[in-house]
Design a protein around this motif. Structure first.
Motif, PDB file in Angstrom:
ATOM      1  N   LEU A  82      17.926  25.458 -29.007  1.00  8.48           N
ATOM      2  CA  LEU A  82      18.226  25.130 -30.408  1.00  8.48           C
ATOM      3  C   LEU A  82      18.810  26.294 -31.184  1.00  8.48           C
ATOM      4  CD1 LEU A  82      14.960  23.181 -31.214  1.00  8.48           C
ATOM      5  CD2 LEU A  82      17.253  22.203 -30.989  1.00  8.48           C
ATOM      6  N   MET A  83      19.677  25.941 -32.122  1.00  9.36           N
ATOM      7  CA  MET A  83      20.231  26.934 -33.044  1.00  9.36           C
ATOM      8  C   MET A  83      20.487  26.253 -34.380  1.00  9.36           C
ATOM      9  SD  MET A  83      23.985  27.270 -31.448  1.00  9.36           S
ATOM     10  CE  MET A  83      24.469  25.877 -30.492  1.00  9.36           C
ATOM     11  N   ARG A  84      20.628  27.045 -35.422  1.00 15.69           N
ATOM     12  CA  ARG A  84      20.909  26.532 -36.755  1.00 15.69           C
ATOM     13  C   ARG A  84      22.402  26.623 -37.028  1.00 15.69           C
ATOM     14  NH1 ARG A  84      17.739  23.514 -39.958  1.00 15.69           N
ATOM     15  NH2 ARG A  84      15.816  24.500 -40.531  1.00 15.69           N
ATOM     16  N   ILE A  85      22.932  25.544 -37.605  1.00 17.00           N
ATOM     17  CA  ILE A  85      24.305  25.549 -38.101  1.00 17.00           C
ATOM     18  C   ILE A  85      24.205  25.050 -39.533  1.00 17.00           C
ATOM     19  CG2 ILE A  85      26.598  24.576 -37.889  1.00 17.00           C
ATOM     20  CD1 ILE A  85      26.427  24.911 -35.030  1.00 17.00           C
ATOM     21  N   TYR A  92      24.128  23.232 -27.614  1.00 18.56           N
ATOM     22  CA  TYR A  92      25.341  23.101 -26.820  1.00 18.56           C
ATOM     23  C   TYR A  92      24.967  22.316 -25.582  1.00 18.56           C
ATOM     24  CZ  TYR A  92      28.310  26.342 -29.397  1.00 18.56           C
ATOM     25  OH  TYR A  92      29.086  26.939 -30.355  1.00 18.56           O
ATOM     26  N   ALA A  93      25.651  21.204 -25.381  1.00 15.49           N
ATOM     27  CA  ALA A  93      25.471  20.427 -24.157  1.00 15.49           C
ATOM     28  C   ALA A  93      26.594  20.809 -23.213  1.00 15.49           C
ATOM     29  CB  ALA A  93      25.507  18.934 -24.465  1.00 15.49           C
ATOM     30  N   HIS A 129      19.598  29.648 -24.654  1.00 15.15           N
ATOM     31  CA  HIS A 129      19.968  30.952 -25.224  1.00 15.15           C
ATOM     32  C   HIS A 129      21.483  31.145 -25.262  1.00 15.15           C
ATOM     33  CE1 HIS A 129      15.746  32.054 -24.876  1.00 15.15           C
ATOM     34  NE2 HIS A 129      15.783  31.728 -23.601  1.00 15.15           N
ATOM     35  N   PRO A 130      22.232  30.228 -25.895  1.00 20.01           N
ATOM     36  CA  PRO A 130      23.693  30.395 -25.904  1.00 20.01           C
ATOM     37  C   PRO A 130      24.086  31.677 -26.647  1.00 20.01           C
ATOM     38  CG  PRO A 130      23.035  28.702 -27.454  1.00 20.01           C
ATOM     39  CD  PRO A 130      21.796  29.091 -26.708  1.00 20.01           C
ATOM     40  N   SER A 131      24.938  32.455 -26.021  1.00 21.57           N
ATOM     41  CA  SER A 131      25.386  33.695 -26.659  1.00 21.57           C
ATOM     42  C   SER A 131      26.483  33.362 -27.663  1.00 21.57           C
ATOM     43  CB  SER A 131      25.910  34.673 -25.605  1.00 21.57           C
ATOM     44  OG  SER A 131      27.147  34.215 -25.104  1.00 21.57           O
TER      45      SER A 131
END
Length: 142
Positions: A82-85, A92-93, A129-131
């Motif tokens: 998860l990340m915040r936008i 990201y799938a 953990h998408p960079s």
């Protein structure tokens, strides 16, 4: 936390023990933590299910995990995906070697996983953990 909630007791030196919440005190007490932070604490009493094992005694330090929510057939993702936008949650799938940004609506979550109410299909592969080099539509290697 509600009376009757399921609990698991760990870290006492033996196998995990099943328990239930027996009582939640009606008011909190104020304590100062070891770091000097003022905390409000509520005492919760658990009752073991079954006969206590040999070797478990008074004054043991244990960890209790108490269920505050349960669901069946819940689609979930690891918190690490998860990340915040802005004010939204997103993941990201990975689809056909590309990172696809998916905004998701979350339900209940803990420190390991979150329930996904909308925005992602069952079986989707998410990137942990998408960079900052991962971009929507960009190539990724599974």
């Amino acid at each position: 936390i509600a009376p009757g909630a399921k609990a698991i007791i760990t870290g006492w030196g033996g196998e995990d023990l099943a328990a239930r919440v027996e009582r939640v005190e009606p008011s909190a007490t104020t304590r100062i933590s070891a770091l000097g932070v003022e905390e409000q604490r509520v005492e919760v009493r658990l009752a073991l299910e079954g006969i206590p094992p040999q070797g478990l005694g008074h004054g043991f330090r244990v960890t209790a995990r108490i269920a505050v929510w349960e669901g069946r057939n819940v689609l979930q993702v690891p918190i690490a995906a998860l990340m915040r936008i802005g004010g939204d949650w997103a993941v990201y799938a990975q689809e056909d070697g590309r990172a696809i940004l998916r905004r998701v609506t979350l339900g209940a979550r803990n420190d390991m996983a979150a329930a996904v109410l909308a925005g992602l299909e069952e079986g989707a592969e998410v990137i942990l953990h998408p960079s900052d080099t991962v971009v929507d539509g960009g190539r990724v290697t599974p």
